[in-house]
Design a protein around this motif. Sequence first.
Motif, PDB file in Angstrom:
ATOM      1  N   VAL A  14       1.913  42.288  34.115  1.00 29.24           N
ATOM      2  CA  VAL A  14       1.352  44.724  33.647  1.00 29.24           C
ATOM      3  C   VAL A  14       0.235  44.248  32.615  1.00 29.24           C
ATOM      4  N   TYR A  15      -0.678  45.049  33.017  1.00 30.88           N
ATOM      5  CA  TYR A  15      -1.499  45.413  31.588  1.00 30.88           C
ATOM      6  C   TYR A  15      -1.727  47.021  31.008  1.00 30.88           C
ATOM      7  N   THR A  16      -2.099  46.596  29.625  1.00 37.08           N
ATOM      8  CA  THR A  16      -1.901  47.866  29.239  1.00 37.08           C
ATOM      9  C   THR A  16      -3.752  48.312  28.934  1.00 37.08           C
ATOM     10  N   LEU A  17      -3.988  49.738  29.841  1.00 37.29           N
ATOM     11  CA  LEU A  17      -5.158  50.698  29.789  1.00 37.29           C
ATOM     12  C   LEU A  17      -4.859  51.814  29.692  1.00 37.29           C
ATOM     13  N   LEU A  18      -6.053  51.679  28.710  1.00 40.34           N
ATOM     14  CA  LEU A  18      -6.600  53.459  28.573  1.00 40.34           C
ATOM     15  C   LEU A  18      -7.516  53.572  29.141  1.00 40.34           C
ATOM     16  N   VAL A  19      -7.135  55.208  29.744  1.00 41.78           N
ATOM     17  CA  VAL A  19      -8.110  55.411  30.835  1.00 41.78           C
ATOM     18  C   VAL A  19      -8.907  56.429  30.475  1.00 41.78           C
ATOM     19  N   GLN A  20      -9.909  56.704  29.863  1.00 45.84           N
ATOM     20  CA  GLN A  20     -10.625  58.449  29.896  1.00 45.84           C
ATOM     21  C   GLN A  20     -10.945  58.549  30.946  1.00 45.84           C
ATOM     22  N   VAL A  21     -10.509  59.990  30.885  1.00 40.98           N
ATOM     23  CA  VAL A  21     -10.624  61.504  32.144  1.00 40.98           C
ATOM     24  C   VAL A  21     -11.614  62.191  32.191  1.00 40.98           C
ATOM     25  N   GLY A  22     -12.295  62.891  32.879  1.00 35.09           N
ATOM     26  CA  GLY A  22     -13.131  63.816  32.974  1.00 35.09           C
ATOM     27  C   GLY A  22     -11.720  65.315  33.168  1.00 35.09           C
ATOM     28  N   ARG A  23     -13.013  66.255  33.696  1.00 34.00           N
ATOM     29  CA  ARG A  23     -11.956  67.377  34.460  1.00 34.00           C
ATOM     30  C   ARG A  23     -12.285  67.651  35.508  1.00 34.00           C
ATOM     31  N   LYS A  24     -11.864  68.403  36.316  1.00 31.24           N
ATOM     32  CA  LYS A  24     -11.452  68.321  38.070  1.00 31.24           C
ATOM     33  C   LYS A  24     -10.696  69.244  38.647  1.00 31.24           C
ATOM     34  N   ASP A  25     -11.085  70.219  38.925  1.00 35.14           N
ATOM     35  CA  ASP A  25     -10.373  71.031  39.699  1.00 35.14           C
ATOM     36  C   ASP A  25      -8.424  70.102  40.574  1.00 35.14           C
ATOM     37  N   GLY A  26      -7.600  71.057  40.029  1.00 35.38           N
ATOM     38  CA  GLY A  26      -6.479  70.264  40.091  1.00 35.38           C
ATOM     39  C   GLY A  26      -5.369  69.644  39.216  1.00 35.38           C
ATOM     40  N   ASP A  27      -6.434  69.152  38.372  1.00 36.77           N
ATOM     41  CA  ASP A  27      -5.934  67.989  37.312  1.00 36.77           C
ATOM     42  C   ASP A  27      -4.494  67.778  36.703  1.00 36.77           C
ATOM     43  N   GLY A  28      -4.735  68.827  36.322  1.00 33.51           N
ATOM     44  CA  GLY A  28      -3.095  69.327  35.662  1.00 33.51           C
ATOM     45  C   GLY A  28      -3.401  69.841  33.650  1.00 33.51           C
ATOM     46  N   LEU A  29      -4.744  69.327  33.609  1.00 33.50           N
ATOM     47  CA  LEU A  29      -4.681  68.824  32.552  1.00 33.50           C
ATOM     48  C   LEU A  29      -4.908  70.446  31.600  1.00 33.50           C
ATOM     49  N   PRO A  30      -4.449  70.350  30.490  1.00 34.62           N
ATOM     50  CA  PRO A  30      -4.380  72.181  30.019  1.00 34.62           C
ATOM     51  C   PRO A  30      -5.384  72.741  29.764  1.00 34.62           C
ATOM     52  N   ASP A  31      -5.259  74.485  30.029  1.00 36.60           N
ATOM     53  CA  ASP A  31      -6.511  75.521  29.757  1.00 36.60           C
ATOM     54  C   ASP A  31      -7.339  74.335  28.861  1.00 36.60           C
ATOM     55  N   GLY A  32      -8.482  74.260  28.581  1.00 34.53           N
ATOM     56  CA  GLY A  32      -9.118  74.165  28.089  1.00 34.53           C
ATOM     57  C   GLY A  32      -9.235  72.941  27.208  1.00 34.53           C
ATOM     58  N   ALA A  33      -9.228  72.579  27.936  1.00 32.40           N
ATOM     59  CA  ALA A  33      -9.410  70.671  27.535  1.00 32.40           C
ATOM     60  C   ALA A  33     -10.471  69.772  28.184  1.00 32.40           C
ATOM     61  N   THR A  34     -11.022  69.366  27.854  1.00 30.74           N
ATOM     62  CA  THR A  34     -12.591  68.380  28.056  1.00 30.74           C
ATOM     63  C   THR A  34     -12.390  67.192  28.827  1.00 30.74           C
ATOM     64  N   LYS A  59      -7.299  58.770  41.002  1.00 39.89           N
ATOM     65  CA  LYS A  59      -7.587  59.629  41.865  1.00 39.89           C
ATOM     66  C   LYS A  59      -6.602  60.370  43.083  1.00 39.89           C
ATOM     67  N   GLN A  60      -5.715  59.720  43.242  1.00 45.33           N
ATOM     68  CA  GLN A  60      -4.943  60.182  44.771  1.00 45.33           C
ATOM     69  C   GLN A  60      -4.349  61.438  43.264  1.00 45.33           C
ATOM     70  N   ALA A  61      -4.077  61.542  42.339  1.00 47.00           N
ATOM     71  CA  ALA A  61      -3.538  62.866  40.564  1.00 47.00           C
ATOM     72  C   ALA A  61      -4.505  63.457  40.843  1.00 47.00           C
ATOM     73  N   ASP A  62      -5.767  63.547  41.627  1.00 47.50           N
ATOM     74  CA  ASP A  62      -6.280  64.756  41.349  1.00 47.50           C
ATOM     75  C   ASP A  62      -7.311  64.375  39.442  1.00 47.50           C
ATOM     76  N   LEU A  63      -7.135  63.390  39.039  1.00 50.18           N
ATOM     77  CA  LEU A  63      -7.900  62.679  37.835  1.00 50.18           C
ATOM     78  C   LEU A  63      -9.397  62.746  38.493  1.00 50.18           C
ATOM     79  N   ALA A  64     -10.386  62.562  36.885  1.00 50.56           N
ATOM     80  CA  ALA A  64     -11.750  61.969  37.620  1.00 50.56           C
ATOM     81  C   ALA A  64     -11.371  60.912  36.546  1.00 50.56           C
ATOM     82  N   PRO A  65     -11.512  59.350  36.662  1.00 51.13           N
ATOM     83  CA  PRO A  65     -11.457  58.727  35.684  1.00 51.13           C
ATOM     84  C   PRO A  65     -13.005  58.032  35.242  1.00 51.13           C
ATOM     85  N   LEU A  66     -12.550  58.322  33.853  1.00 56.14           N
ATOM     86  CA  LEU A  66     -14.282  57.366  33.811  1.00 56.14           C
ATOM     87  C   LEU A  66     -14.796  56.635  32.264  1.00 56.14           C
ATOM     88  N   ASP A  67     -13.782  56.080  32.420  1.00 58.03           N
ATOM     89  CA  ASP A  67     -14.501  54.731  31.482  1.00 58.03           C
ATOM     90  C   ASP A  67     -12.467  54.282  31.649  1.00 58.03           C
TER      91      ASP A  67
END
Length: 114
Positions: A14-34, A59-67
Motif C-alpha cells: 500500500v502506497y500513500t499518495l497525494l493527488v491534486q485534482v482540478g475541476r470537472k463537471d460532476g466532481d462533487g467538490l464544493p461550489d467555488g472550489a478551484t 477518473k471514474q469518480a469524475d475527478l480530474a487528477p493533475l499531479d
Amino acid sequence: MTDKPKKEKRPHFVYTLLVQVGRKDGDGLPDGATGGALMLYSSGVDEAEAVREAVAILKQADLAPLDVSGYGTLEERLAEGHDISDDERALMQRALDENSVVVAQLTPFFDEQK
C-alpha cells in the motif's frame, strides 16, 4: 489441452499518495472550489501500479487528477520517521485487504483573490 504455467502472484503493498485534482463537471467538490487535494492509500505490486489504479478510480469518480506525489509504503514512511496513527494504519490495511484505493482526506482549494 496444455496447462498454462501459473503466474506467480506478486505481493501487493500500500502506497500513500497525494493527488491534486482540478475541476470537472460532476466532481462533487464544493461550489467555488478551484480544485483540491486527496490523500489516499492505493494497493499495487509497485508504486507505478498503485498510481495507475488511483488515477483510474479518480477518473471514474469524475475527478480530474493533475499531479500525483508518492510518499512510499508504510515501512518506507516509518523508516523516514513519519508518525502514523492507528486510524491511518487501519485505512492502509483496508486498501491492502480489498486491493483497492481508499481516500483518507479531501481538501478543497479556493481562490483567495476574491
